[in-house]
Design a protein around this motif. Structure first.
Motif, PDB file in Angstrom:
ATOM      1  N   THR A  16     -70.744  88.537  47.502  1.00  0.00           N
ATOM      2  CA  THR A  16     -71.400  88.622  48.819  1.00  0.00           C
ATOM      3  C   THR A  16     -72.879  88.957  48.654  1.00  0.00           C
ATOM      4  O   THR A  16     -73.745  88.357  49.289  1.00  0.00           O
ATOM      5  CB  THR A  16     -70.744  89.696  49.704  1.00  0.00           C
ATOM      6  N   PHE A  17     -73.164  89.901  47.763  1.00  0.00           N
ATOM      7  CA  PHE A  17     -74.559  90.263  47.483  1.00  0.00           C
ATOM      8  C   PHE A  17     -75.319  89.058  46.960  1.00  0.00           C
ATOM      9  O   PHE A  17     -76.461  88.812  47.333  1.00  0.00           O
ATOM     10  CB  PHE A  17     -74.629  91.373  46.435  1.00  0.00           C
ATOM     11  N   ILE A  18     -74.649  88.315  46.065  1.00  0.00           N
ATOM     12  CA  ILE A  18     -75.342  87.192  45.443  1.00  0.00           C
ATOM     13  C   ILE A  18     -75.659  86.126  46.477  1.00  0.00           C
ATOM     14  O   ILE A  18     -76.775  85.593  46.520  1.00  0.00           O
ATOM     15  CB  ILE A  18     -74.486  86.608  44.293  1.00  0.00           C
ATOM     16  N   VAL A  19     -74.701  85.848  47.373  1.00  0.00           N
ATOM     17  CA  VAL A  19     -74.966  84.882  48.433  1.00  0.00           C
ATOM     18  C   VAL A  19     -76.140  85.368  49.280  1.00  0.00           C
ATOM     19  O   VAL A  19     -77.055  84.603  49.618  1.00  0.00           O
ATOM     20  CB  VAL A  19     -73.705  84.683  49.314  1.00  0.00           C
ATOM     21  N   ALA A  20     -76.140  86.681  49.571  1.00  0.00           N
ATOM     22  CA  ALA A  20     -77.241  87.241  50.361  1.00  0.00           C
ATOM     23  C   ALA A  20     -78.572  87.017  49.652  1.00  0.00           C
ATOM     24  O   ALA A  20     -79.561  86.605  50.272  1.00  0.00           O
ATOM     25  CB  ALA A  20     -77.006  88.735  50.592  1.00  0.00           C
ATOM     26  N   VAL A  21     -78.588  87.263  48.341  1.00  0.00           N
ATOM     27  CA  VAL A  21     -79.826  87.074  47.582  1.00  0.00           C
ATOM     28  C   VAL A  21     -80.284  85.623  47.691  1.00  0.00           C
ATOM     29  O   VAL A  21     -81.456  85.338  47.967  1.00  0.00           O
ATOM     30  CB  VAL A  21     -79.615  87.431  46.095  1.00  0.00           C
ATOM     31  N   LEU A  22     -79.353  84.712  47.484  1.00  0.00           N
ATOM     32  CA  LEU A  22     -79.717  83.295  47.496  1.00  0.00           C
ATOM     33  C   LEU A  22     -80.299  82.903  48.852  1.00  0.00           C
ATOM     34  O   LEU A  22     -81.350  82.263  48.929  1.00  0.00           O
ATOM     35  CB  LEU A  22     -78.489  82.431  47.171  1.00  0.00           C
ATOM     36  N   VAL A  23     -79.603  83.299  49.941  1.00  0.00           N
ATOM     37  CA  VAL A  23     -80.070  82.908  51.278  1.00  0.00           C
ATOM     38  C   VAL A  23     -81.438  83.534  51.562  1.00  0.00           C
ATOM     39  O   VAL A  23     -82.380  82.850  51.987  1.00  0.00           O
ATOM     40  CB  VAL A  23     -79.037  83.357  52.338  1.00  0.00           C
ATOM     41  N   LEU A  24     -81.546  84.844  51.283  1.00  0.00           N
ATOM     42  CA  LEU A  24     -82.806  85.528  51.571  1.00  0.00           C
ATOM     43  C   LEU A  24     -83.957  84.930  50.779  1.00  0.00           C
ATOM     44  O   LEU A  24     -85.066  84.768  51.281  1.00  0.00           O
ATOM     45  CB  LEU A  24     -82.676  87.022  51.261  1.00  0.00           C
ATOM     46  N   GLN A  25     -83.646  84.569  49.520  1.00  0.00           N
ATOM     47  CA  GLN A  25     -84.721  84.044  48.697  1.00  0.00           C
ATOM     48  C   GLN A  25     -85.142  82.649  49.150  1.00  0.00           C
ATOM     49  O   GLN A  25     -86.323  82.316  49.120  1.00  0.00           O
ATOM     50  CB  GLN A  25     -84.268  84.005  47.253  1.00  0.00           C
ATOM     51  N   LEU A  26     -84.139  81.897  49.600  1.00  0.00           N
ATOM     52  CA  LEU A  26     -84.452  80.578  50.132  1.00  0.00           C
ATOM     53  C   LEU A  26     -85.397  80.724  51.317  1.00  0.00           C
ATOM     54  O   LEU A  26     -86.443  80.057  51.389  1.00  0.00           O
ATOM     55  CB  LEU A  26     -83.144  79.900  50.555  1.00  0.00           C
ATOM     56  N   LEU A  27     -85.058  81.653  52.234  1.00  0.00           N
ATOM     57  CA  LEU A  27     -85.894  81.881  53.412  1.00  0.00           C
ATOM     58  C   LEU A  27     -87.296  82.309  52.998  1.00  0.00           C
ATOM     59  O   LEU A  27     -88.301  81.797  53.496  1.00  0.00           O
ATOM     60  CB  LEU A  27     -85.260  82.950  54.305  1.00  0.00           C
ATOM     61  N   SER A  28     -87.334  83.241  52.043  1.00  0.00           N
ATOM     62  CA  SER A  28     -88.622  83.772  51.614  1.00  0.00           C
ATOM     63  C   SER A  28     -89.496  82.679  51.011  1.00  0.00           C
ATOM     64  O   SER A  28     -90.699  82.583  51.288  1.00  0.00           O
ATOM     65  CB  SER A  28     -88.390  84.908  50.616  1.00  0.00           C
ATOM     66  N   THR A  29     -88.887  81.817  50.214  1.00  0.00           N
ATOM     67  CA  THR A  29     -89.658  80.755  49.577  1.00  0.00           C
ATOM     68  C   THR A  29     -90.158  79.751  50.607  1.00  0.00           C
ATOM     69  O   THR A  29     -91.304  79.288  50.547  1.00  0.00           O
ATOM     70  CB  THR A  29     -88.795  80.028  48.530  1.00  0.00           C
ATOM     71  N   ILE A  30     -89.277  79.435  51.559  1.00  0.00           N
ATOM     72  CA  ILE A  30     -89.698  78.488  52.604  1.00  0.00           C
ATOM     73  C   ILE A  30     -90.896  79.047  53.353  1.00  0.00           C
ATOM     74  O   ILE A  30     -91.890  78.364  53.583  1.00  0.00           O
ATOM     75  CB  ILE A  30     -88.525  78.203  53.574  1.00  0.00           C
ATOM     76  N   ALA A  31     -90.821  80.351  53.691  1.00  0.00           N
ATOM     77  CA  ALA A  31     -91.942  80.975  54.410  1.00  0.00           C
ATOM     78  C   ALA A  31     -93.213  80.917  53.569  1.00  0.00           C
ATOM     79  O   ALA A  31     -94.299  80.607  54.075  1.00  0.00           O
ATOM     80  CB  ALA A  31     -91.596  82.415  54.752  1.00  0.00           C
ATOM     81  N   THR A  32     -93.067  81.227  52.273  1.00  0.00           N
ATOM     82  CA  THR A  32     -94.242  81.204  51.400  1.00  0.00           C
ATOM     83  C   THR A  32     -94.865  79.813  51.354  1.00  0.00           C
ATOM     84  O   THR A  32     -96.086  79.652  51.321  1.00  0.00           O
ATOM     85  CB  THR A  32     -93.841  81.618  49.976  1.00  0.00           C
ATOM     86  N   LEU A  33     -93.983  78.808  51.343  1.00  0.00           N
ATOM     87  CA  LEU A  33     -94.492  77.439  51.255  1.00  0.00           C
ATOM     88  C   LEU A  33     -95.114  76.985  52.577  1.00  0.00           C
ATOM     89  O   LEU A  33     -95.962  76.106  52.606  1.00  0.00           O
ATOM     90  CB  LEU A  33     -93.352  76.481  50.872  1.00  0.00           C
ATOM     91  N   TRP A  34     -94.674  77.612  53.640  1.00  0.00           N
ATOM     92  CA  TRP A  34     -95.126  77.190  54.969  1.00  0.00           C
ATOM     93  C   TRP A  34     -96.540  77.723  55.253  1.00  0.00           C
ATOM     94  O   TRP A  34     -97.372  77.064  55.882  1.00  0.00           O
ATOM     95  CB  TRP A  34     -94.125  77.714  55.999  1.00  0.00           C
ATOM     96  N   LEU A  35     -96.816  78.938  54.750  1.00  0.00           N
ATOM     97  CA  LEU A  35     -98.055  79.635  55.106  1.00  0.00           C
ATOM     98  C   LEU A  35     -99.333  78.831  54.819  1.00  0.00           C
ATOM     99  O   LEU A  35    -100.179  78.705  55.700  1.00  0.00           O
ATOM    100  CB  LEU A  35     -98.106  81.004  54.401  1.00  0.00           C
TER     101      LEU A  35
END
Ligand code: UTP
Ligand code: MG
Length: 578
Positions: A16-35
């Protein structure tokens, strides 16, 4: 591969933690790429045309995106760390359990040093890699691919700059890493070496002092120390070079983007904002490349560590104890050896050969014999520190290997030849075999063991601290505490392995006078050096070269047994000479 199987096995629990990491990191990367692209829009559609409304609106979105990115990034790191630390903890626990389950033979074969390293440092390396993997595994590739896509969307005309700078950076960092790797390996060896020297010196400090070996030992340490310094310096030199070189590549790339981009802006091919965004994407791509290379750098070390852990975990203990009580706990304590033969693995000659005897409850059995005759091994067999290859050992008719560890420990107490005390207090050591013993019982045991006086003299009495191994008490005191520890346990069978050797004759006599009352009804087995210690024994076993070559009372043996006569004669001569 050990690394993958080990980490997967333990990471499963944290999915569950690992899935959370993956999802959160995906979101974080998308945001970084969007800025950067939002930034480009502000410049091109806002500043360039003077649309303040648009600047505010897009600026607000940027702020939200940046804030959101911060939160998810923190979340990703949090869950990543929880997972990695959890995996590390579970792995350490598994290693500890394994070490605990190993028989004396396997534990000695590995050696304490490497068992400790495997349970600490090696696990830590694996844990570190799990952490890095979770942190970068998702973000680096997405950042890299996403960055390239976004950069090309801003300006396809400058794409060659991306390829060139990525290639240059990858080549340079790989070259440096390639130089670093062998150094890291050497460094691990040197760390091992310096630990080894230090460990031996601390363990053997008294001998070193006594033989005035300090100059020699100091030199040995200096050599190891200088070697590790040399390697560290080489590593340091590479690192010192690494960052300026990387920075140089980044700056050159920036200059190139501005230079070539400037022409394109002038020609009207792209807008200023797009160029800014392109530059930011290029930086993100190069960062991702660097992270990727650093990650791969960590893998070889973790692989080695995982293999070392795997090797330990795969070692099957040659002994097994039943998990639950299958036979009734012994009630009397009769020890019976039938044709017992035991040899250390790899040795040609057995250490115990065809030994048979019975030690009866309420009676004292003494064992005497020259050094190396097998007396200690014989006692250790009763405690299952080793298992015999042939023959059977039973307590009240129950084979010792049918008893659980707890049953066996409750039945038999050993006073080892080289007594070992544990870090804690005198009281905590005495209660080792029976945690619920009260202070009066401890004092009574100390009285019998002739340890009462010196404990009374201690400022804190029973609460006096004892250091690991019992190094802060004298050899004789350690022996008495170890005798008292066995007495407190009140077992059915007492094993005294040469336990009276550090006592002077008068104390020895007082101890032997007090023992029968304290061990009333129990089976007592005494290994002794001095014949005078055992003349009263109900039965004496004479050992030589692993065999029992004589048995009987003192008088019987004196009349019939040559080996015994020889021992008595040599001790008489010694006494006369003195
Ligand atoms: P013991 O340790 O049983 O001898 O070793 P002992 O009779 O008690 O001797 P002292 O009086 O305390 O000195 C018996 C044999 O087992 C071998 C030794 O070489 C010895 O000859 N041995 C012992 C091993 O090979 N490995 C061990 O770990 C211990
Ligand atoms: Mg011995």
């Amino acid at each position: 591969m050990a690394l993958i199987s080990l980490t997967l096995k333990h990471a499963k629990k944290y999915w569950t933690f690992i899935v959370a990491v993956l999802v959160l990191q995906l979101l974080s990367t998308i945001a970084t790429l969007w800025l950067p692209s939002l930034n480009a829009q502000i410049i091109d559609k806002g500043i360039a045309v003077g649309d303040t409304d648009f600047i505010w609106r897009t600026g607000g979105i940027m702020l939200l995106a940046a804030f959101g990115q911060l939160i998810v990034a923190v979340g990703a790191v949090y869950f990543g760390a929880r997972t990695a630390m959890g995996v590390g903890r579970d792995l350490r626990r598994e290693v500890y359990r394994k070490v605990d389950s190993l028989s004396t033979l396997e534990a000695t074969k590995f050696g304490a040093g490497t068992l400790i390293t495997r349970g600490t440092n090696d696990v830590q390396q694996v844990q570190m890699l799990v952490l890095m993997t979770l942190n970068f595994m998702v973000s680096a590739p997405i950042m890299m691919i996403g960055g390239i896509v976004m950069a090309l969307r801003e300006d396809a005309g400058l794409s060659w700059l991306v390829w060139v700078s990525v290639a240059v950076l990858a080549v340079i960092v790989s070259l440096l890493v390639w130089r670093l790797l062998p150094l890291f390996r050497v460094m691990q060896d040197k760390v091992d070496a310096i630990n080894g020297v230090l460990r031996e010196q601390i363990m053997g400090i008294r001998v070193v002092r006594a033989f005035v070996r300090e100059p020699f030992e100091t030199k040995r340490y200096d050599v190891a120390n200088r070697e590790i310094t040399d390697v560290s310096l080489k590593v340091g030199n590479i690192f010192v070079m690494m960052f300026p070189i990387i920075m140089m590549v980044l700056h050159l790339a920036t200059a190139a983007v501005l230079w070539f981009g400037g022409y394109r802006v002038e020609a009207g091919d792209i807008q200023v904002g797009s160029l800014t965004a392109f530059l930011q994407y290029l930086m993100q791509i190069l960062m991702a490349v660097m992270m990727g290379v650093f990650m791969t750098m960590m893998i070889p070390r973790a692989v080695v560590c995982a293999e070392r852990i795997r090797e330990l975990l795969d070692t099957e203990s040659s002994q097994s104890f039943p998990d639950s009580e299958t036979v009734a706990s012994p009630a009397a304590g009769q020890i019976k050896f039938e044709n017992v033969t035991f040899g250390f693995p790899g040795a040609e000659k057995p250490v115990i050969a065809d030994a048979s005897f019975v030690a009866e409850p309420g009676k004292t059995t003494a064992i005497i014999g020259s050094t190396g005759a097998g007396k200690t091994v014989l006692l250790n067999l009763m405690l299952r520190l080793y298992d015999p290859q042939e023959g059977s050992i039973t307590i009240d008719g129950a084979p010792v290997d049918a008893l659980t560890r707890a049953q066996l420990a409750r039945t038999v107490s050993l006073v080892p030849q080289r007594p070992y005390l544990f870090g804690g207090t005198i009281a905590s050591n005495l209660r080792f075999g029976r945690t619920d013993a009260n202070d009066a019982e401890l004092w009574e045991a100390l009285r019998v063991a002739q340890g009462e006086d010196f404990v009374r003299e201690k400022e804190l009495g029973l609460e006096e601290p004892v250091s690991q191994g019992g190094t802060n008490v004298s050899g004789g005191q350690r022996q008495r505490l170890s005798i008292a520890r066995a007495l407190v346990a009140k077992p059915l069978v007492y094993l005294f392995d040469d336990s009276f050797s550090a006592l002077d004759v008068a104390t020895d006599a007082r101890l032997r006078a007090a023992l029968p009352d304290a061990t009333e009804g129990a089976t007592t087995i005494i290994v002794a050096q001095r014949v005078s210690t055992i003349t009263e024994a109900d039965q004496i076993l004479v050992m030589e070269g692993g065999e029992i070559v004589g048995r009987g009372t003192h008088d019987e043996l004196l009349a019939t047994n040559e080996v015994y006569q020889e021992i008595v004669r040599s001790q008489l001569e010694e006494a006369e000479a003195a």
